[in-house]
Design an enzyme around this catalytic site. Structure first.
Site, PDB file in Angstrom:
ATOM      1  N   LYS A 181       3.156  -1.836  -1.013  1.00 25.35           N
ATOM      2  CA  LYS A 181       1.823  -1.919  -0.387  1.00 25.35           C
ATOM      3  C   LYS A 181       1.733  -3.318   0.215  1.00 25.35           C
ATOM      4  O   LYS A 181       1.470  -4.299  -0.466  1.00 25.35           O
ATOM      5  CB  LYS A 181       0.739  -1.725  -1.456  1.00 25.35           C
ATOM      6  CG  LYS A 181      -0.561  -1.132  -0.944  1.00 25.35           C
ATOM      7  CD  LYS A 181      -1.233  -1.906   0.174  1.00 25.35           C
ATOM      8  CE  LYS A 181      -2.024  -3.094  -0.314  1.00 25.35           C
ATOM      9  NZ  LYS A 181      -2.568  -3.915   0.793  1.00 25.35           N
ATOM     10  N   GLU A 256       3.110 -13.660  -9.144  1.00 22.80           N
ATOM     11  CA  GLU A 256       3.277 -14.956  -8.483  1.00 22.80           C
ATOM     12  C   GLU A 256       1.950 -15.263  -7.816  1.00 22.80           C
ATOM     13  O   GLU A 256       1.569 -14.608  -6.855  1.00 22.80           O
ATOM     14  CB  GLU A 256       4.433 -14.857  -7.479  1.00 22.80           C
ATOM     15  CG  GLU A 256       5.015 -16.216  -7.176  1.00 22.80           C
ATOM     16  CD  GLU A 256       4.309 -16.887  -6.031  1.00 22.80           C
ATOM     17  OE1 GLU A 256       3.234 -17.473  -6.265  1.00 22.80           O
ATOM     18  OE2 GLU A 256       4.836 -16.825  -4.916  1.00 22.80           O
ATOM     19  N   CYS A 290       2.552 -20.394  -1.170  1.00 18.46           N
ATOM     20  CA  CYS A 290       2.253 -20.522  -2.598  1.00 18.46           C
ATOM     21  C   CYS A 290       2.765 -21.842  -3.139  1.00 18.46           C
ATOM     22  O   CYS A 290       2.140 -22.459  -3.985  1.00 18.46           O
ATOM     23  CB  CYS A 290       2.833 -19.351  -3.368  1.00 18.46           C
ATOM     24  SG  CYS A 290       4.504 -18.953  -2.862  1.00 18.46           S
ATOM     25  N   GLU A 389      -6.542 -23.834  -5.367  1.00 14.06           N
ATOM     26  CA  GLU A 389      -5.682 -23.616  -4.209  1.00 14.06           C
ATOM     27  C   GLU A 389      -6.552 -23.453  -2.959  1.00 14.06           C
ATOM     28  O   GLU A 389      -7.419 -22.586  -2.917  1.00 14.06           O
ATOM     29  CB  GLU A 389      -4.861 -22.338  -4.445  1.00 14.06           C
ATOM     30  CG  GLU A 389      -3.762 -22.150  -3.448  1.00 14.06           C
ATOM     31  CD  GLU A 389      -2.858 -20.962  -3.808  1.00 14.06           C
ATOM     32  OE1 GLU A 389      -3.385 -19.882  -4.123  1.00 14.06           O
ATOM     33  OE2 GLU A 389      -1.625 -21.120  -3.754  1.00 14.06           O
TER      34      GLU A 389
HETATM   35  P1  NAD Z   1      -5.139 -10.925  -2.509  1.00 11.50           P
HETATM   36  O1  NAD Z   1      -4.661 -11.255  -3.864  1.00 11.50           O
HETATM   37  O2  NAD Z   1      -6.467 -10.264  -2.365  1.00 11.50           O
HETATM   38  O3  NAD Z   1      -4.083  -9.997  -1.729  1.00 11.50           O
HETATM   39  C1  NAD Z   1      -2.705  -9.918  -2.040  1.00 11.50           C
HETATM   40  C2  NAD Z   1      -2.273  -8.447  -2.031  1.00 11.50           C
HETATM   41  O4  NAD Z   1      -2.979  -7.735  -3.055  1.00 11.50           O
HETATM   42  C3  NAD Z   1      -2.586  -7.713  -0.734  1.00 11.50           C
HETATM   43  O5  NAD Z   1      -1.569  -6.766  -0.444  1.00 11.50           O
HETATM   44  C4  NAD Z   1      -3.867  -6.983  -1.063  1.00 11.50           C
HETATM   45  O6  NAD Z   1      -4.099  -5.841  -0.268  1.00 11.50           O
HETATM   46  C5  NAD Z   1      -3.623  -6.587  -2.493  1.00 11.50           C
HETATM   47  N1  NAD Z   1      -4.843  -6.305  -3.270  1.00 11.50           N
HETATM   48  C6  NAD Z   1      -6.099  -6.783  -3.051  1.00 11.50           C
HETATM   49  N2  NAD Z   1      -6.948  -6.261  -3.951  1.00 11.50           N
HETATM   50  C7  NAD Z   1      -6.230  -5.461  -4.768  1.00 11.50           C
HETATM   51  C8  NAD Z   1      -6.550  -4.656  -5.900  1.00 11.50           C
HETATM   52  N3  NAD Z   1      -7.793  -4.578  -6.366  1.00 11.50           N
HETATM   53  N4  NAD Z   1      -5.548  -3.984  -6.513  1.00 11.50           N
HETATM   54  C9  NAD Z   1      -4.281  -4.067  -6.053  1.00 11.50           C
HETATM   55  N5  NAD Z   1      -3.927  -4.792  -4.968  1.00 11.50           N
HETATM   56  C10 NAD Z   1      -4.885  -5.480  -4.326  1.00 11.50           C
HETATM   57  O7  NAD Z   1      -5.124 -12.261  -1.693  1.00 11.50           O
HETATM   58  P2  NAD Z   1      -6.039 -12.590  -0.414  1.00 11.50           P
HETATM   59  O8  NAD Z   1      -7.462 -12.211  -0.620  1.00 11.50           O
HETATM   60  O9  NAD Z   1      -5.365 -12.028   0.721  1.00 11.50           O
HETATM   61  O10 NAD Z   1      -5.994 -14.168  -0.454  1.00 11.50           O
HETATM   62  C11 NAD Z   1      -6.907 -14.866  -1.299  1.00 11.50           C
HETATM   63  C12 NAD Z   1      -6.261 -16.074  -1.890  1.00 11.50           C
HETATM   64  O11 NAD Z   1      -5.104 -15.690  -2.650  1.00 11.50           O
HETATM   65  C13 NAD Z   1      -5.690 -17.056  -0.897  1.00 11.50           C
HETATM   66  O12 NAD Z   1      -6.653 -17.884  -0.372  1.00 11.50           O
HETATM   67  C14 NAD Z   1      -4.670 -17.762  -1.730  1.00 11.50           C
HETATM   68  O13 NAD Z   1      -5.275 -18.772  -2.493  1.00 11.50           O
HETATM   69  C15 NAD Z   1      -4.146 -16.677  -2.612  1.00 11.50           C
HETATM   70  N6  NAD Z   1      -2.881 -16.117  -2.078  1.00 11.50           N
HETATM   71  C16 NAD Z   1      -1.753 -16.518  -2.660  1.00 11.50           C
HETATM   72  C17 NAD Z   1      -0.543 -16.050  -2.179  1.00 11.50           C
HETATM   73  C18 NAD Z   1       0.738 -16.489  -2.790  1.00 11.50           C
HETATM   74  O14 NAD Z   1       1.768 -16.476  -2.121  1.00 11.50           O
HETATM   75  N7  NAD Z   1       0.749 -16.808  -4.067  1.00 11.50           N
HETATM   76  C19 NAD Z   1      -0.501 -15.168  -1.116  1.00 11.50           C
HETATM   77  C20 NAD Z   1      -1.701 -14.733  -0.549  1.00 11.50           C
HETATM   78  C21 NAD Z   1      -2.877 -15.230  -1.056  1.00 11.50           C
END
Ligand code: NAD
Length: 487
Positions: A181, A256, A290, A389
């Site tokens: 996903k 992660e 990250c 972050e």
């Molecule tokens: P997120 O955690 O919401 O999204 C990451 C993934 O999880 C996406 O594929 C998203 O569709 C999925 N997801 C979202 N809600 C979910 C749920 N309830 N169940 C299962 N999967 C779900 O991250 P974001 O909102 O896109 O970004 C927010 C913050 O997260 C950023 O500002 C950053 O601080 C952090 N982030 C970290 C990384 C990293 O590499 N560690 C990457 C992206 C974002």
């Protein structure tokens, strides 16, 4: 480039090597961060699509061709995909740059890393083996690795292609069947990679990709009773939900969840090299990495000189479109830009001061999601800016007086992903690095350009489990112990 990309319609969900319409009947527009314009659409996959994808993966393992392949044959398929990625490198780089807004040189480097993931794990597939363990007289004991089964991969938008390679390649090398996903903000490269995998000859059901919203397709996948493992990269908040879902199904997961990674600069370091690296580590990918080095801790005796040099460096940094190929591009979305802006307002209200800012190239589209790279000083180590972050090109600088204080500040957040130590005294650099709680430590450098071979992962709130290197293979393998009594 624009012509190829403008014609990109929602192709649906990719299950059993075929595009199929999503059962939701809905699509999600893809917005280019560089100019804020919708340029493509993806399917909004739902729970029914996830059901079909998980069933396809299960069938691939139990009755399909995938489950019957030897490790060597699996490795060859991964190597073939690596070569196809090389053959399509420019197309993939342009797609990644359009989708995420990153500079072309970085998108090209990302594609090299994607190819390396499939090359590395292709070569490794038939080199994972168990042990013979000395036991009681009359026994032969062997350990062996088998696939976990159906592995779920929820990946973020910051490096869509690299994240696909990082998590999917080792899972496939170990013989698992995968359901992916990707993130709704940027996922065109993962979708294209799935097509290329089919072209490389991966049997039906080995790789299934369901794009869609996190709370819909993501939650359906994480909670699905038919999966055996979850690999997640993203925010700590969603990481918590994923871990709860894994716990309810009694399956494992790797998480992660980002970091607040420090670079510690001692007075005896090569300061010219440190200035360049400290600036690069926070502007790469517009800070949406990250492992971004988002805090710099500077020994007080060199504070004035180091900060003056860093200020000059920051003022030379430029953001622009992918084609301008400057230091950084925009951030991923209007929402992320507002989130960053609100954080910076709170930081300034709590006493943080701007020391330097980079520029946004004047001909960048006004509708793009650009954020000026900013260096803050006088940052309170317990403030939000020093602790949370930002996921933007924002650096928080703090002074320290002693080695002990540097270690205390470095360890003084909830995160523990990466850290850097800069010192001309090798003993001190190693001593400090060993006391910092982080999964990856750099001495007199920062960042490994993909670092496919190097185990990577977090401590504390940065998550658990290891990706990259051989460690990732073991995460995706079920270790069995075979005990034979032969008398
Ligand atoms: P997120 O955690 O919401 O999204 C990451 C993934 O999880 C996406 O594929 C998203 O569709 C999925 N997801 C979202 N809600 C979910 C749920 N309830 N169940 C299962 N999967 C779900 O991250 P974001 O909102 O896109 O970004 C927010 C913050 O997260 C950023 O500002 C950053 O601080 C952090 N982030 C970290 C990384 C990293 O590499 N560690 C990457 C992206 C974002």
């Amino acid at each position: 480039m624009n012509q190829i990309l403008r014609s990109e319609g929602a192709k649906g969900v990719f299950i059993n090597n075929r595009w199929q319409p999503s059962r939701s009947g809905r699509t999600i527009p893809m917005i280019a961060p560089a100019d804020g314009q919708a340029f493509a659409a993806i399917a909004a996959g739902n729970e029914e699509d996830i059901d079909l994808a998980v069933a396809a993966a299960r069938a691939a393992l139990e009755t399909g061709a995938w489950g019957r392949l030897t490790a060597t044959e699996r490795g060859r398929l991964l190597l073939r995909l690596s070569r196809l990625v090389d053959d399509h490198a420019e197309e993939l780089a342009q797609l990644e740059a359009r989708d995420t807004g990153k500079p072309m040189k970085q998108a090209r480097a990302d594609v090299v890393a994607v190819s390396r993931y499939f090359e590395y794990y292709g070569g490794a597939a038939d080199k994972v083996h168990g042990d013979t363990i000395p036991f009681l007289e009359g026994f032969l004991v062997n350990t062996l690795y088998e696939p976990l089964g159906v592995t779920a991969h929820i990946i973020p938008w910051n490096y869509p292609g690299q994240m696909f390679g990082r998590t999917v390649a080792p899972a496939l090398a170990m013989g698992n069947a995968t359901v992916i996903k990707p993130a709704e903000e940027a996922c065109l490269v993962p979708l294209r990679l799935a097509e290329l995998a089919a072209e490389a000859g991966f049997p039906e059901g080995a790789i299934n990709v369901v794009p869609g919203l996190g709370e819909e397709a993501g939650a359906a996948l994480a909670n699905h009773r038919g999966i055996d493992f979850i690999s997640f990269t993203g925010s700590p908040e969603v990481g918590t939900l994923v871990q709860i879902a894994a716990a309810k199904n009694h399956i494992g997961c790797t998480l992660e969840l980002g970091g607040k990674s420090p670079q510690i600069v001692f007075g005896d370091a090569d300061l010219a090299a440190a200035v360049q690296s400290v600036a690069a580590a926070v502007v790469q990918n517009a800070g949406q990495t990250c492992s971004a080095g988002s805090r710099v801790l500077v020994e007080r005796r060199i504070w004035d000189r180091f900060m003056a040099d860093l200020k000059r460096r920051f003022e030379q940094i430029h953001a622009g479109t992918p084609e301008m190929d400057l230091d950084l591009g925009p951030v991923i979305s209007a929402g992320q830009r507002s989130r960053i802006g609100a954080m910076l307002e709170r930081a300034e209200a709590s006493g943080a001061r701007i020391l330097a800012q980079g520029q946004i190239a004047t001909n960048s589209p006004a509708e793009g999601f650009y954020v000026r790279p900013t260096l803050y000083h006088e940052v309170d180590p317990v403030s939000e800016l020093a602790q949370k972050e930002v996921f933007g090109p924002i650096l928080a600088a703090m002074p320290f007086d002693s080695e002990e204080e540097a270690i205390r500040l470095a360890n003084g957040t909830d995160y523990g992903l990466v850290a850097g130590v800069w010192s001309g005294d090798g003993s001190r650099a190693i001593r400090v690095a060993r006391k910092v709680r982080a999964g990856q430590l750099f001495v007199n450098g920062y960042g490994a350009g993909g670092g496919i071979e190097l185990p990577f992962g977090g401590m504390k709130k940065s998550g658990h489990g290891r990706e990259k290197g051989f460690e990732a293979l073991y995460e995706f393998g079920a270790l069995k112990t075979l005990i034979v009594k032969h008398g």
